[in-house]
Each structure stands twice: as C-alpha cells, then as structure tokens.
Design a protein around this motif. Structure first.
Motif, PDB file in Angstrom:
ATOM      1  N   ARG A 116      -7.102  12.285  12.353  1.00 27.48           N
ATOM      2  CA  ARG A 116      -6.549  10.934  12.277  1.00 27.48           C
ATOM      3  C   ARG A 116      -6.086  10.690  10.840  1.00 27.48           C
ATOM      4  N   PHE A 117      -4.872  10.213  10.686  1.00 27.81           N
ATOM      5  CA  PHE A 117      -4.339   9.878   9.366  1.00 27.81           C
ATOM      6  C   PHE A 117      -3.634   8.534   9.461  1.00 27.81           C
ATOM      7  N   GLY A 118      -3.910   7.659   8.498  1.00 28.71           N
ATOM      8  CA  GLY A 118      -3.304   6.341   8.565  1.00 28.71           C
ATOM      9  C   GLY A 118      -3.223   5.656   7.221  1.00 28.71           C
ATOM     10  N   LEU A 119      -2.561   4.510   7.221  1.00 26.50           N
ATOM     11  CA  LEU A 119      -2.433   3.709   6.007  1.00 26.50           C
ATOM     12  C   LEU A 119      -2.630   2.238   6.318  1.00 26.50           C
ATOM     13  N   ASP A 120      -3.073   1.531   5.304  1.00 27.17           N
ATOM     14  CA  ASP A 120      -3.269   0.080   5.355  1.00 27.17           C
ATOM     15  C   ASP A 120      -2.456  -0.511   4.214  1.00 27.17           C
ATOM     16  N   TRP A 121      -1.372  -1.201   4.563  1.00 24.63           N
ATOM     17  CA  TRP A 121      -0.480  -1.803   3.571  1.00 24.63           C
ATOM     18  C   TRP A 121      -0.789  -3.287   3.475  1.00 24.63           C
ATOM     19  N   LYS A 122      -1.271  -3.718   2.310  1.00 21.32           N
ATOM     20  CA  LYS A 122      -1.644  -5.103   2.095  1.00 21.32           C
ATOM     21  C   LYS A 122      -0.428  -5.873   1.575  1.00 21.32           C
ATOM     22  N   ILE A 123       0.263  -6.524   2.488  1.00 18.82           N
ATOM     23  CA  ILE A 123       1.452  -7.270   2.118  1.00 18.82           C
ATOM     24  C   ILE A 123       1.089  -8.486   1.264  1.00 18.82           C
ATOM     25  N   SER A 124      -0.041  -9.111   1.577  1.00 19.33           N
ATOM     26  CA  SER A 124      -0.545 -10.235   0.789  1.00 19.33           C
ATOM     27  C   SER A 124      -2.062 -10.248   0.902  1.00 19.33           C
ATOM     28  N   ASP A 125      -2.700 -11.221   0.260  1.00 21.90           N
ATOM     29  CA  ASP A 125      -4.159 -11.316   0.330  1.00 21.90           C
ATOM     30  C   ASP A 125      -4.647 -11.604   1.747  1.00 21.90           C
ATOM     31  N   SER A 126      -3.771 -12.132   2.598  1.00 22.52           N
ATOM     32  CA  SER A 126      -4.195 -12.530   3.948  1.00 22.52           C
ATOM     33  C   SER A 126      -3.520 -11.735   5.059  1.00 22.52           C
ATOM     34  N   PHE A 127      -2.623 -10.807   4.712  1.00 19.37           N
ATOM     35  CA  PHE A 127      -1.851 -10.117   5.756  1.00 19.37           C
ATOM     36  C   PHE A 127      -1.796  -8.618   5.493  1.00 19.37           C
ATOM     37  N   ASP A 128      -2.302  -7.830   6.461  1.00 22.43           N
ATOM     38  CA  ASP A 128      -2.300  -6.366   6.379  1.00 22.43           C
ATOM     39  C   ASP A 128      -1.495  -5.784   7.531  1.00 22.43           C
ATOM     40  N   VAL A 129      -0.800  -4.684   7.259  1.00 25.55           N
ATOM     41  CA  VAL A 129      -0.130  -3.896   8.281  1.00 25.55           C
ATOM     42  C   VAL A 129      -0.749  -2.502   8.276  1.00 25.55           C
ATOM     43  N   LEU A 130      -1.190  -2.038   9.450  1.00 26.32           N
ATOM     44  CA  LEU A 130      -1.824  -0.731   9.555  1.00 26.32           C
ATOM     45  C   LEU A 130      -1.052   0.148  10.525  1.00 26.32           C
ATOM     46  N   THR A 131      -1.004   1.433  10.226  1.00 28.07           N
ATOM     47  CA  THR A 131      -0.397   2.391  11.139  1.00 28.07           C
ATOM     48  C   THR A 131      -1.191   3.691  11.085  1.00 28.07           C
ATOM     49  N   GLU A 132      -1.112   4.463  12.163  1.00 28.03           N
ATOM     50  CA  GLU A 132      -1.946   5.659  12.267  1.00 28.03           C
ATOM     51  C   GLU A 132      -1.303   6.688  13.190  1.00 28.03           C
TER      52      GLU A 132
END
Length: 265
Positions: A178-194
């Motif tokens: 499993r490989f993925g990333l967590d992109w923190k667009i702001s302090d309250s909003f995250d986008v994750l993909t895997e």
C-alpha cells in the motif's frame, strides 16, 4: 442477496485460497496508509513512531448485515524511551470459517520527518469444518515520511515473506503493498489518495477527503475501485476519546458499516 447463497460462495472460495489476513481499519474507502490516526497501528504502524502517549482502541466492521462476515479489531500503542511498541489483533469470520491475525512490532522516528516500523504476525486459519486450526507466520515493514508541512507519505509492505498454511494442500497468503499520500490543503481540509495491490494483481486506486466541519468534528468521504465502493463517515475527538463511524456502499452487494473508538492516556 440470499444469505445462505453468499455464505456458501465464500466457503467454497475459501477452501481454494486464503484471504489477505489483513483488514484496513477505521478508514473511508481504505484510503489510510498516509493518514495520521490511532488506527495506523493496523494501516501503517510506522506512524506510531510519532506518538508520545499510550492509546488503545477497538473496531467492529459489519459486512452486508451478516455477522459471519464481520471483522473485529483491537489495537494498542505504547511509546517507550527509544521508540514505540504496538500490537493489534484482528478476527474475521465465524466458527466454520475464520481468519485471525495477532501482531506485535516496534516503530522508531528518525528525526522529525521520517519513521519506520517492523512487525511480526501470527496467523491462524480454519478453512472448513473438517480442518483443524492452521498456523503460520509473516512480517510487515512500513515507512512514513513528512517531506513538508503540507504532505505526508506512507508505505506498507504486508505478509512478507509470503506466508503458507500446510494441510492436504498448501494455502498461500498473498504479499500486499500500500502506498499513499495525505495532502493538507489547509488546517481543516485533507485530500488522501492510495494505490494498493497484491501478488502482481491489477492495482486498486482509492481516494478520499477529510474536512473539519466544526472544532473536533470531521466528516469524510471517499471512493474506491475493484469493486467500486462509495464511502462516507464522521469522526469526533474530545477528552482523549476518539469515536468514529462510516459506511461503504458496494453496488449490487450491499453496505459495510465500520464503528471504532480509541482512548489516549
């Protein structure tokens, strides 16, 4: 779908090949390997390298309204002076067919931006009523990196070397990654993909978002393929208590409900 037809189909397939002996926990659309949460103890144990306080949690996943397909999980994270000791237990199935996985491992941070973990697993398997409990061993290796304040990366290699159960025929457990990333667009909003796969099969891609709607209350949504599933859930954190609930809908099959709670000391 008729309950007994579904169970019969699962039992038939299970006599040929074991399942993954690994079930992501507390996730939306299984997009969790780069996420920072207590259930990294299962999803990516290297995240626990950055824990400073002990925490314990339980999780129950109800699949398609059939208790015979449910997954129960328990986890423990315990930081020590040189790193973090962690353990987890998962059970899938019922008396006729079940899989169990007991894991214990160690994680350590290397600076403020990189962590690694290794864990060892005892696997138990009962493929049919006529077979005694079968046992095997495997190991997992996981990595977690924080290259910037806005980006986290996670990697988990599961069931190495490929574990085997020996009975009348040899039953092999697949190696997974499993490989993925967590992109923190702001302090309250995250986008994750895997992206994940096992034994050279076609990779499965999933993605999700996490938004803090109000203080300490988060809403999540995601989508995954193979099979296609749409998920939504909520999480709450207060007084070191972290409950969460989510639901995944798989077309023409049904719903999967996931409930979890953890407590930090």
């Amino acid at each position: 779908m008729n309950k007994y037809v579904l169970l019969l189909s699962i039992a038939f397939c299970s006599t040929v090949q074991a399942s993954d002996f690994y079930f992501p926990v507390g996730t939306v659309s299984n997009t969790s390997v780069a996420g920072y949460s207590f259930w990294a103890v299962v999803n990516n144990p290297s995240v626990t390298a950055f824990y400073s306080n002990p925490e314990i949690g339980v999780n129950y996943e109800s699949r398609f309204g059939l208790k015979e397909l449910s997954v129960s999980s328990v986890g423990l994270v315990y930081p020590v002076q040189t790193g973090t000791v962690f353990s987890s237990f998962q059970h899938y199935g019922y008396s006729v067919y079940h899989e169990m996985r007991f894991s214990i491992g160690y994680s350590r941070a290397f600076g403020e931006k990189f962590g690694g973990a290794v864990q060892f697993n005892l696997l138990a398997f009962r493929p049919d009523p006529e077979t005694q409990e079968l046992y095997s061993f495997s190991a997992d290796v996981s990595l977690y990196a924080k290259p910037s304040d806005k980006l986290n990366l996670g990697f988990n290699l599961i069931n190495i070397p490929s574990a085997k159960f020996k009975d009348d025929v040899t039953i092999q457990v697949p190696v997974m990654y499993r490989f993925g990333l967590d992109w923190k667009i702001s302090d309250s909003f995250d986008v994750l993909t895997e992206i994940s796969a096992k034994n050279g099969q076609v990779p499965n891609i999933s993605g999700g978002v996490c938004y803090e709607l109000i203080k300490d209350f988060k809403v999540l949504a995601g989508v995954a393929g193979n099979p296609v599933a749409v998920s939504a859930g909520v999480m709450y954190s207060k007084w070191n208590l972290h409950p969460g609930i989510s639901c995944s809908v798989i077309r023409q099959i049904g719903k999967i409900w996931n409930c979890s709670v953890s407590y930090g000391f």
